[in-house]
Scaffold this active site. Sequence first.
Site, PDB file in Angstrom:
ATOM      1  N   SER A 173     -22.514  -5.929 -25.516  1.00 56.06           N
ATOM      2  CA  SER A 173     -22.605  -4.778 -26.420  1.00 56.06           C
ATOM      3  C   SER A 173     -22.102  -3.559 -25.680  1.00 56.06           C
ATOM      4  O   SER A 173     -22.123  -3.520 -24.435  1.00 56.06           O
ATOM      5  CB  SER A 173     -24.063  -4.566 -26.850  1.00 56.06           C
ATOM      6  OG  SER A 173     -24.232  -3.317 -27.497  1.00 56.06           O
ATOM      7  N   TYR A 186     -33.270  -3.826 -25.029  1.00 55.61           N
ATOM      8  CA  TYR A 186     -31.931  -4.286 -25.401  1.00 55.61           C
ATOM      9  C   TYR A 186     -30.887  -3.783 -24.396  1.00 55.61           C
ATOM     10  O   TYR A 186     -30.044  -4.565 -23.924  1.00 55.61           O
ATOM     11  CB  TYR A 186     -31.600  -3.795 -26.800  1.00 55.61           C
ATOM     12  CG  TYR A 186     -30.327  -4.377 -27.370  1.00 55.61           C
ATOM     13  CD1 TYR A 186     -30.319  -5.655 -27.914  1.00 55.61           C
ATOM     14  CD2 TYR A 186     -29.145  -3.639 -27.373  1.00 55.61           C
ATOM     15  CE1 TYR A 186     -29.148  -6.197 -28.448  1.00 55.61           C
ATOM     16  CE2 TYR A 186     -27.976  -4.171 -27.905  1.00 55.61           C
ATOM     17  CZ  TYR A 186     -27.987  -5.443 -28.439  1.00 55.61           C
ATOM     18  OH  TYR A 186     -26.832  -5.966 -28.955  1.00 55.61           O
TER      19      TYR A 186
END
Length: 317
Positions: A173, A186
């Site tokens: 990401s 995350y």
Amino acid sequence: MIILMDMQMMLLDVVYFILRGCLQIVMRPRTKDIEGELVLITGAGGGLGRLFALEFVRQGTEVVLWDVNAESNEETAKLVREAGGTAHTYTVDVTNRDTVYKMADLVRKDLGRDVTFLINNAGVVAGYRLLDCPDDLVERTLKVNCHAHFWTVKAFLPQMKANNHGHIVTVASVLGLFATAGVEDYCASKFAAVGFHESLAHELLTEEEYDGIKTTLVCPYLIDNDMFDGCKIRDEAEMVLSAQDPVYVVQQAMNAILIDQPLVCIPRLTYIPYIAKTLLPWDANVATYRFVGSDRSMYPFIEKKKNKTANGAINAA
């Protein structure tokens, strides 16, 4: 004298690779033929994993689908077969290393061949701010988004090395390149996945006998699906940097994989904050984040998830 000669060669290499990179922006390199490859995808039961499966079979590959949810995984397999492809499903919890190793052996036994493409795609997010997040959810995020990569690579890399052939793809990401508030679990897991991938790529490059094994790091921006539902930046900024269509993300990732591109950020605009993070002072980056609205972009998502959980609890009661 030797160091000066080495430095000169290094500078020539740097200039060459910069010029080659600029040229490739305009003139797309030739893509490789992956027909007949055996592709294993984690988190194949939905989202990007399902789209990757469909995209790979369009390229003529055979896919192995791993997911913890057997029902959704079979749905992906059904779509693959309807598209004329071949799919093999396995219910796997990628956070359990013993299970990963056993299932990897089972895949080899069942199919009689080695996995040549590994797509580490499985990912989760807790959706809580740090002090509100249960410890077990923090651990789950780290296990799925990072630890599992160790187990899958250790399970399949030896065969790739034996054949000097393979491709390892890490779906990370942009939040593994630069962070934002409210999703510490995350961001930490994606930074770890990026670090793992880059170290592995360097290791393979230092071992010249394994030049047939390629790596691609995929770093997408916010994707228009349920994972970060509610996430929002400034309205004006969203006009140029909106949530990305999942199909577009997978297509761009496939384009990078087929030309052995080491890193792809999707969209390209997200290279800017990645570069800015390393060049600008911390406070300058903070000011930019505040202007764009990315400093608090996850708060609406967290609040929305909290409301969903509360309503679910009420309904269940």
